[in-house]
Design an enzyme around this catalytic site. Structure first.
Site, PDB file in Angstrom:
ATOM      1  N   ASP A 143     -18.415  89.792  40.750  1.00 58.31           N
ATOM      2  CA  ASP A 143     -18.835  88.423  40.466  1.00 58.31           C
ATOM      3  C   ASP A 143     -18.436  87.474  41.590  1.00 58.31           C
ATOM      4  OD1 ASP A 143     -19.185  89.850  38.122  1.00 58.31           O
ATOM      5  OD2 ASP A 143     -18.692  88.163  36.838  1.00 58.31           O
ATOM      6  N   GLU A 183     -27.193  93.048  38.340  1.00 55.31           N
ATOM      7  CA  GLU A 183     -26.950  93.406  36.938  1.00 55.31           C
ATOM      8  C   GLU A 183     -27.704  92.424  36.064  1.00 55.31           C
ATOM      9  OE1 GLU A 183     -22.545  93.204  37.171  1.00 55.31           O
ATOM     10  OE2 GLU A 183     -22.718  91.514  35.783  1.00 55.31           O
TER      11      GLU A 183
END
Length: 869
Positions: free
Chosen positions: A443, A518
């Protein structure tokens, strides 16, 4: 010297060493500590100097017949707990995890044969979560300051303390995901009670002579694009002199290709000063051995393959990969390790085969870098792997990461642990042809100091694949530059037209452009046979009677994904309120199917768009435990709606429908298929009346997608639900793709301006409720051959025929054994199919132990067909 090879890659064979009475018998041999006795320090104390001496009474310890397992994995293996009980309903929520708040000890006694000239150069660790003290024969080998971090590997010389009988004791300390470099699960599922603590990877002992060799590193070079071209292969190692005098070392190397008799040989002599090392770089060796005065001192072997992977940012700053010189659209999903970090070769092999059956070419590992066997399996099967570090815990505790509940920012010790972790993983992965690159952030990107360390460790390991800053676009370190990957959702339900709505791209988040690292519609509802394995009757009732309730088998209780509110709101509005659990599950499979199919089709369709869809990683492939969402096949490997939708959307040659533009795309994901293709388009209403029929021919181009037909006019008369069938045939009239859609008179209306990080709201839903009033269809099911009771494996043909004048909608086939249990794994050529009036369709299925085929559908009678005749 050049090795000529016509294939895109090759592998060398690597031998394995079996442990004898003495754990080791010759230089170069590596033995894995095969089993353990484990016990809590509350029971046996903390004095490793005592516990690591031979002869300690371990009758009250747990005997573990496995070389690697976390504490929970060990205790399940020992029969202390049952997986089925732990995973049923909310049992894990009530589990007493306090026993794991103290250290535990792993202990093993083993036999060696010490004598002059032998060196047990290393006791080697490959992964202990998250820190440990290690003692051998009463003496400390390393403490938790150096053996810290789940991916850190250490090597220790135990020659001077080795005896005939030896004892090894490892004290593992409790893992805290916020403060330790562990293997966490973020919001994927509840945390395991032990937080993954334990010896989760193998511990090895290696015998050498006076000179030892580090693991092989492999580099390859070839002309691109690789076809019938030569390849330059370099094998590298570091030779270490373990004595106090200069060593003259004869290096001997060989290379042999599997299935070929020819062997290439290399000889080289080097001199190494006392207690020093020399970096060796011989060419074309699958095996290297080092000899002193004619006696082998050490030998190393490795499997490797020839391929070249590169990546670049295109004009839109999106990453595009190239494999062997060809543009490579990444199509895959995110893998999860088992909740208790248990490894099963057979299970992962089945998972990898299911991915290939899905049409996927890549699996992403977010922090779950697993074991060497994973890369060996993917090498053999031809599945690419994209590994990297994980998000949302200590691994990303940067000053600029404001998403962490607990932010334990890195110290100098942490940088050292992370750097050593990177080198260990790089050495393990770098020779494998299946490895596509490495994501050094998820992230968030690593800070400049960490990124430089990662980069230097990868390069020191002769890493040739792309190094990418993170899976997101948030930022990047100076040494790596922008990632070119986006991670802006969705993770919860969105309608099929979401993926095609790509303009303006700055507001369209996860739509089919660029590289989505994702993303998915949050689907993956298991079928009833799997649900009954982990849900109580009350839990099953909650699925359809309490659509907004938080569910333990979703994500963690503080997660945005703890319930199915968004998903269920769409199901109730689009398909009608369920009238029973059976009705709910059927509608869920329909909604799951269209969600995954549209996502994979959109990315395939827009591969050659003005802003190309360069890759997608579906969130997720599988679950760490039995879950109600985020999978393409469930925990038990049973495929359902999400699986067959994804499979339909990722075919190699395909025709797909764009919900937004009402366009038909001709898709060719191969590198070599070309020629004339015929596309047949049929549209009927729910009563079987023909609305449109057409047939056209086109030329297909490898590795390409283009729109070929506009159905705007054909769909203008539609006022209710209709069915669209697209069939792609080759020049010999063989069907390459058959694809059915159900379409409402309007599409779902998206509120892009109010998008959140995990979904985009829908202000008006498409209306499919008239599917609830379909006329009954009569469908027969026959098999092309019957099984003999002593031959229950192999492929079987299943023929479906609709004898009615109305469509037979969403027919589900399930293979079971004589006891009515699901046959798993199972591989269907197609499933969850819709038949046109009077259409006959043959499917192929493969599964071991099959006895019956169960048949259900929206408007057909249930049936069970015996395969024994």
């Amino acid at each position: 010297m050049y090795l000529r090879e016509s294939l895109l890659g090759f592998c060398l064979s690597i031998s394995t060493f079996a442990a004898a009475a003495a754990l080791l018998s010759e230089p170069g041999e590596v033995a894995v500590i095969p089993s353990w006795d484990i016990q809590s320090t509350e029971r046996v104390g903390t004095d490793l100097a005592v516990l690591s001496r031979p002869g300690v009474d371990t009758k009250t310890w747990h005997e573990i017949d496995s070389p690697r397992c976390t504490l929970m994995g060990c205790l399940i293996q020992a029969g202390v707990y049952r997986e089925s009980g732990l995973f049923f309903s909310n049992a894990l929520q009530k589990f007493n995890s306090s026993q794991f708040k103290v250290p535990w000890v792993y202990r093993k006694e083993f036999t060696l044969d010490p004598s002059p000239g032998k060196r047990y150069f290393h006791l080697q660790t490959h992964g202990i979560t998250s820190s440990a003290d290690i003692f051998v024969n009463g003496q400390e080998t390393v403490n938790r300051k150096s053996q810290a971090g789940s991916y850190v590997g250490n090597t220790f010389d135990i020659t001077r303390i080795a005896n005939k009988t030896n004892a090894l004791a490892i004290k593992v300390y409790p893992t805290d995901y916020n403060y330790d470099f562990g293997l966490g699960f973020v919001d994927w599922n509840p945390y395991p009670p032990d937080n993954g603590t334990g010896v989760w990877r193998n511990v090895e002992i290696k015998q050498t002579g006076p000179v030892a060799l580090d693991p092989l590193r492999v580099t390859t070079q070839a002309s691109l694009p690789i076809g019938h071209s030569s390849a330059l292969v370099n094998l590298k190692t570091t030779a270490r002199n373990l004595e106090d005098r200069e060593a003259t070392v004869e290096l001997t190397g060989t290379i042999s290709l599997e299935g070929a008799s020819e062997t290439y040989e290399l000889n080289q002599t080097i001199k190494i000063p006392p207690w020093d090392l020399s970096r060796c770089q011989p060419l074309y060796a699958g095996q290297l051995s080092a000899s002193i005065d004619g006696s082998i001192s050490d030998k190393i072997e490795r499997t490797f393959g020839v391929r070249q992977v590169t990546a670049e940012l295109n004009a839109n700053n999106d990453t595009i990969f190239f494999v062997n010189g060809y543009p490579f659209q990444v199509v895959g999903a995110g893998y999860s390790a088992d909740m208790f970090l248990r490894w099963d070769n057979a299970k992962f092999t089945a998972q990898a085969k299911l991915m290939l059956d899905l049409g996927h070419n890549t699996v992403r590992l977010e922090g779950k870098n697993e074991h060497p066997e994973l890369y060996e399996i993917t090498d053999r099967l031809g599945l690419m792997v994209l590994p990297g570090w994980e998000c949302c815990d200590k691994w990303e505790a940067w000053a600029y990461n404001e998403d962490l509940a607990v932010k334990s920012e890195w110290t100098e010790v942490d940088y050292t642990i992370a750097n050593r972790s990177m080198y260990h993983e790089a050495i393990m992965q770098q020779s494998h042809p299946s490895v596509l690159g490495y994501l050094v952030g998820s992230d968030y990107w690593p800070d400049d100091k960490a990124a430089r360390a990662y980069y230097n460790s990868l390069k020191a390991a002769d890493w040739q694949m792309p190094i990418i800053a993170s899976a997101s676009e948030r930022g990047y370190p100076d040494i790596l530059g922008p990632s070119g990957l986006k991670m802006v959702g969705p993770y919860d339900w969105v309608p099929p037209n979401y993926w095609y709505d790509v303009e303006p791209s700055e507001d369209r988040l996860g739509a089919a452009y660029g590289f989505g690292s994702e993303l998915g519609a949050g689907v993956g509802t298991p079928e009833i046979s799997s649900l009954k394995k982990f849900l109580s009757e009350a839990d099953l009732d909650d699925l359809w009677k309490r659509p907004n309730k938080g569910l333990y088998h979703m994500s963690t209780s503080v997660s945005s994904f703890y319930d199915r509110k968004i998903y269920n709101a769409a199901l109730w509005k689009r398909y009608g309120a369920p009238t029973s659990l059976e009705d709910y599950l059927l509608k869920a499979q329909i909604q799951d199917y269209e969600a995954t199919k549209s996502q994979f089709e959109a990315f395939a369709s827009l591969w050659n768009a003005d802003r190309p869809a360069t890759g997608l990683i579906y969130w997720m492939l599988n679950n760490a435990w039995p879950s109600l969402h985020w999978n393409l096949f469930d925990y038990y490997l049973h495929p359902a709606g999400s699986y067959f939708g994804a499979k339909a959307g990722a075919r190699i040659e395909h025709v797909a429908y764009d919900y937004l533009g009402k366009l038909v795309y001709l898709i060719n994901r191969s590198l070599d298929r070309k020629g004339s293709r015929t596309v047949t388009v049929d549209i009927i209403d729910k009563n079987g009346k023909t609305i449109h029929n057409s047939q056209e021919s086109f030329d297909t181009v490898p590795n390409n997608s283009t729109d070929i037909i506009d159905l705007t006019e054909a769909l203008k008369p539609v006022t209710d639900v209709v069915f669209l069938r697209l069939v792609l045939s080759d020049d010999k009239n063989a069907t390459l793709s058959r694809n059915v859609y159900w379409l409402a008179n309007t599409i779902d209306t998206l509120d892009w301006e109010n998008s959140d990080w995990f979904f985009t709201p829908v202000t008006k839903y498409a209306n499919y409720t008239s599917l609830n009033s379909l006329q009954p269809a009569e469908v027969s099911v026959t098999t092309t051959a019957t099984l003999k009771r002593d031959q229950e494996a192999g492929k079987l043909g299943v023929v479906l025929e609709n004898h009615s004048s109305v469509p037979a909608f969403f027919i589900r086939l399930n293979l079971v054994n004589a006891d009515g249990e699901d046959v798993l794994p199972v591989f269907w050529s197609d499933n969850y199919v819709t038949l046109w009036p009077h259409e006959k369709l043959e499917l192929q299925v493969e599964g071991e132990g099959a006895a019956f085929v169960q048949v259900t559908g929206k408007n057909i009678q249930k049936a069970q067909i015996s395969l024994y005749g």
